[in-house]
Write an enzyme that holds these catalytic residues in place. Structure first.
Site: not given
Ligand code: NOJ
Length: 793
Positions: A305
């Site tokens: 993530d």
């Molecule tokens: C953080 C989020 O938790 C995730 O789901 C997302 O894909 C990423 N940011 C990128 O935006």
């Protein structure tokens, strides 16, 4: 302590178990076992730690398994080519494809032009391409789950996949099964499908398949146990929350829906922010090397993530393959780590091979369009990928709308001439007051969060989407009424609107917002509840429509005699109003079902109402409820919900008859308790897990006066149900119909070995218990119409 020792036995790597112990025999001394136990995890009274193996523990699993394509010929060919490419790459080049770079997409990998390896474009989100123009805003995951319709789930994945591909996005950051929805007020539950792992799993499989049919890599996320937003990340207060869960619960609830996505060939998995059993998820070798890459045979790559990487060498060796959105602890540092031997060149090669194998697996080396991703300050030709997806969005919008109350034949409408419309959720922009914790908004323009207090079509954060337009309920009602030369009166602002005594009906629109990065503080809000009560105080035909990012309690007004109908209209996407009007006017007979339990009182969710709130340096969320979340807990406690899991009304009625259960025996023997260990694991787990073991059939008849479809649901109680397992768990559903009045059709439910197995913590295998399996088929988790059983000897 013997129980404890044997429970801990399973956490040893298989090689150690095999070399030192007979199967089933404990190999840890009590002292060692006790030393491994987590002092910080407090267990509720009466629960022995020995009953919750692995609780709070992340056993080390090394080395990281090498992806090899053994799942099938397609993966094998992808790996052949990927390994060949990797053999020609320098250490620096390999380190460049395993890191993110700032660029036009939300995530961009490093390229190797010399070898024709492009930068790969990663984009959010699970319900449509976020932050772009001329793309569609699809319903959120939780709305898709409410359709209980496998075909629509697949079409949803396909349409999203086509849009991502059309805009040159290589990797779609979805679908979501983490959070599963353990916590009723969880901020991101709506991005995922359902807190029932079977329903979530069916959706995860179908959506992954659909996305990848378009040639786009799907990224099931967040692996694993990302069940709350509060302290999901490291802050000045201390480390991120540690989700502490025992091994059986981990498998049967939280891993389960990911298995379906892996089975469909998911090319990527995103690891989550928080700690899992005290180890950060993106450096947790048990979760990545152990469960994902060994037990589930994952061939693709693990992407962090965004900024979730917490270490360099540790994350590499624990099984992380790609860091986003920049170099994190890798880049030049990873090169150095390989040079000094802290990370093997083999591991680095495997990271690169996994990324490139997924790229080949989806055939992206052939004519993949370059990313067409723009800011709205860039002059560009529109790259319109919407096609006719609006139709599908409207269809899913209507199919996921759940009618929960309908007295006096209020709905469907019979050509009303005079409607009153109330509430901030009826239109796209309702008023100047801002309180996005409670009301409206929930979609983005190209820049940042949208804070309009309008109708809720999706919710907030990276799972939100960017509608080309929003058909509000008010707009759709205007379209209908204008054709009938009717009249509308409306007030979107007031808590106590002016009465119109001649109205045929008063529609009150309320919503419940949620977002990534914070959990909800309530499942209701006073303003909305007062608004409903005020209208109902004079309008004898008050219809309430709730758009909500998850559970919304309704006991403040649901039994009011003037509240004649209520719909949970979910998060339906851009065609919201059209979808709702189709249900209100009876063009679509509702068949949506609640993918969660709506309690009478928030307190009925007990310890699972709120996320774990703590100011500790090392905060803990202890999953001591084990398997008993949502309806499993309500059933155990014989607690009456307001509306149970699986509930939803129709404009017609259905009868169930003729339950027949057959056990498919492979003659002459009954199925073995454990899958055959000489058969190699493939992506998605042991292949035997997916074999059909039993088939349940029944007949569903439309006994009412209008055409409609029924969602028939199959619940199973495994041997031990009511003791060490939930009384019953959803293990099948079929949307039967549409059926015309009087028409009957057979519903067929296939039960796989996995659907019937429990996770055996000692054997570290899915086990088909010997004994009696109870089977129910019905219209909800509490409306069980037929009962039967079968025995596995
Ligand atoms: C953080 C989020 O938790 C995730 O789901 C997302 O894909 C990423 N940011 C990128 O935006």
């Amino acid at each position: 302590m013997n129980v404890l020792r044997s429970a801990l036995y399973g956490m040893l790597p298989r090689s150690r178990r095999e070399s030192r112990a007979e199967p089933g025999q404990a190999v840890l001394s009590t002292k060692t076992a006790a030393a491994l136990l987590c002092a910080a995890c407090s267990l509720p009274a009466g629960l022995e730690l020995s009953e919750v193996p692995y609780y709070g523990l992340s056993p080390p699993v090394y080395p990281s398994p090498l992806g090899n394509g053994s799942t099938d010929a397609r993966w094998a060919s992808a790996y052949g080519r990927a390994r060949d490419l990797v053999s020609r790459m320098t250490v620096e080049e390999k380190a460049n494809v395993t890191r993110g770079w700032p660029g036009i997409c939300v995530g961009n990998t490093g390229d190797v032009p010399r070898l024709g390896i492009p930068s790969l474009c990663f984009a959010d989100g699970p319900a449509g391409l976020r932050g772009q123009e001329f793309v569609s805003a699809f319903p959120a995951g939780i709305h898709v789950a409410a359709t209980f319709d496998r075909d629509l789930m697949l079409e949803y994945g396909r349409a999203i996949g086509r849009e991502f591909r059309g805009r040159g996005v290589n990797v779609a950051l979805g679908p979501v099964a983490g959070p599963l929805g353990r916590v009723a007020r969880g901020g991101r539950n709506w991005e995922g499908l359902s807190n029932d792992p079977y329903l979530a799993g069916v959706g995860m499989g179908a959506i992954t398949r659909g996305i990848q049919e378009a040639g786009v890599i799907a990224t099931p996320k967040h692996w694993l146990l990302n069940e709350q937003e509060f302290r999901r990340r490291r802050t000045p207060l201390g480390e991120a929350i540690s989700a502490n869960v025992d091994d059986r619960t981990l498998h049967e609830l939280y891993v389960f829906p990911f298995m379906d996505a892996l089975r469909e060939g998911a090319g990527a998995v995103m690891c989550s922010y928080q700690r899992a059993n005290h180890s950060y998820a993106c450096q947790n070798s048990k979760l990545l090397n152990g469960i994902l890459k060994t037990e589930l045979g994952f061939e693709g790559f693990v992407v962090s993530d965004w900024d979730a990487q917490m270490s360099g060498v540790a994350s590499a060796n624990a099984g992380l393959d790609l860091v986003m959105p920049n170099a994190g602890f890798w880049g030049a540092e990873l090169v150095q780590a390989v040079r000094n031997g802290s990370v093997s060149e083999e591991r680095l090669g495997d990271m690169a091979a996994r990324i490139l194998a997924s790229w080949y697996y989806l055939h992206q080396e052939n004519d993949y369009p370059p990313p067409a991703i723009y800011t709205n300050m860039q002059k560009h030709f529109p790259v319109d990928v919407q096609a006719d997806h609006a139709k599908l969005i409207e269809e899913i919008g209507a199919a996921g709308t759940v009618l929960v109350k309908n007295i006096n034949n209020t709905l469907p409408f019979k050509k009303p001439r005079f409607l009153c419309v109330y509430g901030y959720d009826a239109t796209v922009k309702a008023g100047p007051w801002q309180n996005r914790d409670r009301y409206g908004g929930g979609y983005e323009d190209n820049f940042g969060w949208n804070t309009l207090n309008g109708t809720l079509i999706t919710a907030g954060g990276s799972g939100g989407n960017s509608p080309p337009y929003v058909v509000s309920p008010f707009q759709a009602l205007q379209e209908r009424l204008s054709k009938d030369r009717g009249i509308l009166r409306w007030d979107f602002y007031s808590e106590n609107p002016t009465p119109y005594v001649n109205a045929d009906a008063c529609l009150v629109f309320i919503n419940a917002y949620a977002s990534e990065s914070f959990d909800r503080t309530s499942l209701t809000d006073d303003f909305s509840d007062r608004l409903v009560l005020n209208v109902a105080s004079w309008c004898a035909n008050t219809i309430v429509v709730v758009h909500s990012a998850g559970i919304r309690t309704v006991d403040a007004w649901i039994t009011h005699p003037n509240v004649t109908a209520t719909l949970f209209a979910g998060l339906p996407g851009q065609e919201s109003g059209h979808a709702l009007a189709a249900v209100l006017y009876g063009d679509v007979n509702p068949s949506g079902r609640l993918p969660y339990t709506v309690a009478r009182a928030e307190a009925d969710y007990g310890a699972l109402l709120n996320s774990s709130v703590s100011a500790a340096r090392f905060p803990e969320a202890n999953f001591t409820e084990r398997l008993w979340i949502d309806y499993r807990a309500f059933d155990r406690d014989a607690l009456a919900p307001r509306f149970e899991f699986g509930f939803g009304l129709s404009y017609t009625s259905f009868a169930y008859a003729g339950l027949a259960v057959s056990l498919l025996r492979r003659a002459p023997a009954a199925p073995a308790e454990f899958p055959d260990q000489s058969v190699p694991v493939v992506q998605g787990g042991h292949p035997a897990l997916w074999e059909v073991v039993a088939v349940v059939r029944c007949t569903v008849t439309n006994t009412g006066a209008v055409e409609g479809a029924e969602v028939a649901q199959l619940y199973v109680g495994v041997p031990g149900a009511g003791e060490d397992s939930p009384v019953r768990q959803l293990r099948g559903f079929v949307k039967v119909g549409p059926l015309v009045p009087g028409q009957a059709r057979e519903a067929v439910f296939e039960l796989t070995r996995r659907d019937l197995s429990v996770w055996d913590v000692v054997a570290q295998q899915w086990r088909l218990r010997r004994g009696r399996y109870a089977v129910w088929v019905g219209a909800s988790s509490r409306d069980l119409r037929l009962a039967g059983d079968f025995v596995i000897e």
